[in-house]
Design a protein around this motif. Structure first.
Motif, PDB file in Angstrom:
ATOM      1  N   GLY A 100     -32.214 -16.484 -17.157  1.00 35.61           N
ATOM      2  CA  GLY A 100     -33.592 -16.745 -16.779  1.00 35.61           C
ATOM      3  C   GLY A 100     -33.788 -16.719 -15.281  1.00 35.61           C
ATOM      4  N   ASP A 102     -35.274 -19.764 -13.662  1.00 39.63           N
ATOM      5  CA  ASP A 102     -35.178 -21.160 -13.233  1.00 39.63           C
ATOM      6  C   ASP A 102     -34.159 -21.892 -14.096  1.00 39.63           C
ATOM      7  OD1 ASP A 102     -37.412 -20.467 -11.657  1.00 39.63           O
ATOM      8  OD2 ASP A 102     -38.779 -21.089 -13.269  1.00 39.63           O
ATOM      9  N   TRP A 103     -33.793 -23.072 -13.647  1.00 38.91           N
ATOM     10  CA  TRP A 103     -32.941 -23.950 -14.438  1.00 38.91           C
ATOM     11  C   TRP A 103     -33.642 -25.289 -14.575  1.00 38.91           C
ATOM     12  CZ3 TRP A 103     -30.848 -28.494 -12.263  1.00 38.91           C
ATOM     13  CH2 TRP A 103     -31.056 -28.622 -10.878  1.00 38.91           C
ATOM     14  N   GLN A 104     -33.393 -25.958 -15.671  1.00 41.94           N
ATOM     15  CA  GLN A 104     -34.044 -27.244 -15.931  1.00 41.94           C
ATOM     16  C   GLN A 104     -33.036 -28.222 -16.519  1.00 41.94           C
ATOM     17  OE1 GLN A 104     -38.018 -27.395 -17.752  1.00 41.94           O
ATOM     18  NE2 GLN A 104     -37.232 -28.872 -19.245  1.00 41.94           N
ATOM     19  N   ARG A 133     -34.749 -21.086 -17.754  1.00 43.27           N
ATOM     20  CA  ARG A 133     -36.175 -20.874 -17.998  1.00 43.27           C
ATOM     21  C   ARG A 133     -36.584 -19.524 -17.417  1.00 43.27           C
ATOM     22  NH1 ARG A 133     -39.670 -23.277 -15.415  1.00 43.27           N
ATOM     23  NH2 ARG A 133     -41.225 -23.964 -16.923  1.00 43.27           N
ATOM     24  N   TYR A 134     -37.499 -18.861 -18.081  1.00 41.85           N
ATOM     25  CA  TYR A 134     -38.038 -17.601 -17.583  1.00 41.85           C
ATOM     26  C   TYR A 134     -39.409 -17.848 -16.963  1.00 41.85           C
ATOM     27  CZ  TYR A 134     -34.390 -15.313 -20.336  1.00 41.85           C
ATOM     28  OH  TYR A 134     -33.175 -14.914 -20.850  1.00 41.85           O
ATOM     29  N   GLU A 140     -39.994 -15.920 -21.948  1.00 46.09           N
ATOM     30  CA  GLU A 140     -39.634 -17.240 -22.465  1.00 46.09           C
ATOM     31  C   GLU A 140     -39.711 -17.261 -23.985  1.00 46.09           C
ATOM     32  OE1 GLU A 140     -38.415 -21.230 -21.874  1.00 46.09           O
ATOM     33  OE2 GLU A 140     -38.533 -19.539 -20.488  1.00 46.09           O
ATOM     34  N   ARG A 145     -32.384 -17.325 -24.998  1.00 41.98           N
ATOM     35  CA  ARG A 145     -32.487 -18.664 -24.432  1.00 41.98           C
ATOM     36  C   ARG A 145     -31.091 -19.274 -24.322  1.00 41.98           C
ATOM     37  NH1 ARG A 145     -35.550 -21.703 -22.109  1.00 41.98           N
ATOM     38  NH2 ARG A 145     -35.750 -23.418 -23.583  1.00 41.98           N
ATOM     39  N   VAL A 147     -29.374 -23.021 -23.728  1.00 43.15           N
ATOM     40  CA  VAL A 147     -29.568 -24.466 -23.656  1.00 43.15           C
ATOM     41  C   VAL A 147     -28.255 -25.140 -24.033  1.00 43.15           C
ATOM     42  CG1 VAL A 147     -30.915 -26.446 -24.442  1.00 43.15           C
ATOM     43  CG2 VAL A 147     -31.961 -24.174 -24.402  1.00 43.15           C
ATOM     44  N   PHE A 181     -36.955 -28.994 -12.677  1.00 42.99           N
ATOM     45  CA  PHE A 181     -36.493 -27.604 -12.681  1.00 42.99           C
ATOM     46  C   PHE A 181     -36.716 -26.965 -11.323  1.00 42.99           C
ATOM     47  CE2 PHE A 181     -40.883 -27.367 -14.111  1.00 42.99           C
ATOM     48  CZ  PHE A 181     -41.384 -26.209 -13.533  1.00 42.99           C
TER      49      PHE A 181
END
Length: 216
Positions: A100, A102-104, A133-134, A140, A145, A147, A181
């Motif tokens: 993606g 971003d990261w969260q 995260r996209y 998204e 994905r 996780v 994020f």
């Protein structure tokens, strides 16, 4: 300490009832023996439940001020693909592959009323997961994905129990989730801290600052 005391007390009471049941069995007082045996079982089960709840609470960190939760260092390995190394205050590290832009990171936070705080129940938190995260909503929805759980599943989940029986546990102030994020970038390094209001992520080096600048 309180959970340990409750566990010990229940176990001791259960042992007393068990010894009383054994004594009544010797004197062939079967009805009284059965009653004391059942009471012993009830207290032993209560001790076991308290112990399981205590072990789950140990997976939460006590929170008395803003404090470090982890550091994250990123390395690009492909288009919208990054390796991330998480370093915890204890020195433990974990490595994940994220996809993606971003990261969260997500966490659970337990807050108690003043009386419970006096008894030693500080606000506590537990990091739950990290995800990629996209920026694009269609990506998204449709792209791969990634996780990962940051805490292994517990046999007894205090969070779920408190949510379900919140009205019967008046010393619980609030239960809430928190997330932070930031954009992923090659060489970027971030810190995540947690406070009474939740998680906050901040850039630690130039690569992260530049990524945040572009992201904004």
């Amino acid at each position: 300490m309180i959970v340990a005391a409750v566990t010990t007390l229940c176990a001791l009471v259960g042992l007393i009832f068990l010894l009383q049941a054994r004594r009544r069995l010797r004197h062939r007082r079967l009805g009284s023996c059965a009653l004391h045996g059942l009471s012993s079982l009830v207290f032993f089960l209560a001790a076991a439940c308290a112990a399981l709840l205590g072990f789950d609470l140990l997976s939460y960190e006590r929170l008395t001020r803003e404090q470090p939760a982890l550091e994250a260092q990123f390395a690009r390995v492909g288009e919208q693909q990054f390796d991330v190394v998480l370093t915890y205050p204890s020195g433990v590290t974990q490595r994940y592959a994220l996809r993606g832009d971003d990261w969260q990171v997500d966490a659970r936070v337990l807050k108690w009323h003043g009386a419970a705080n006096v008894l030693g129940f500080d606000t506590a938190y537990r990091l739950e997961r990290i995800a990629g995260r996209y920026a694009d909503i269609d990506h998204e929805r449709n792209a791969v994905r990634t996780v990962y759980a940051l805490t292994p599943p517990q046999r007894v989940d205090v969070w779920t129990l408190l949510q379900r029986y919140h009205h019967y546990v008046p010393w619980v102030d609030t239960l809430y989730g928190s997330a932070a994020f930031m954009p992923m970038a090659d060489g970027a390094r971030y810190e995540v801290k947690v406070s009474q209001s939740g998680l906050v992520a901040r850039p630690l080096n130039l690569a992260a600052q530049q990524a945040v600048g572009v992201w904004h």
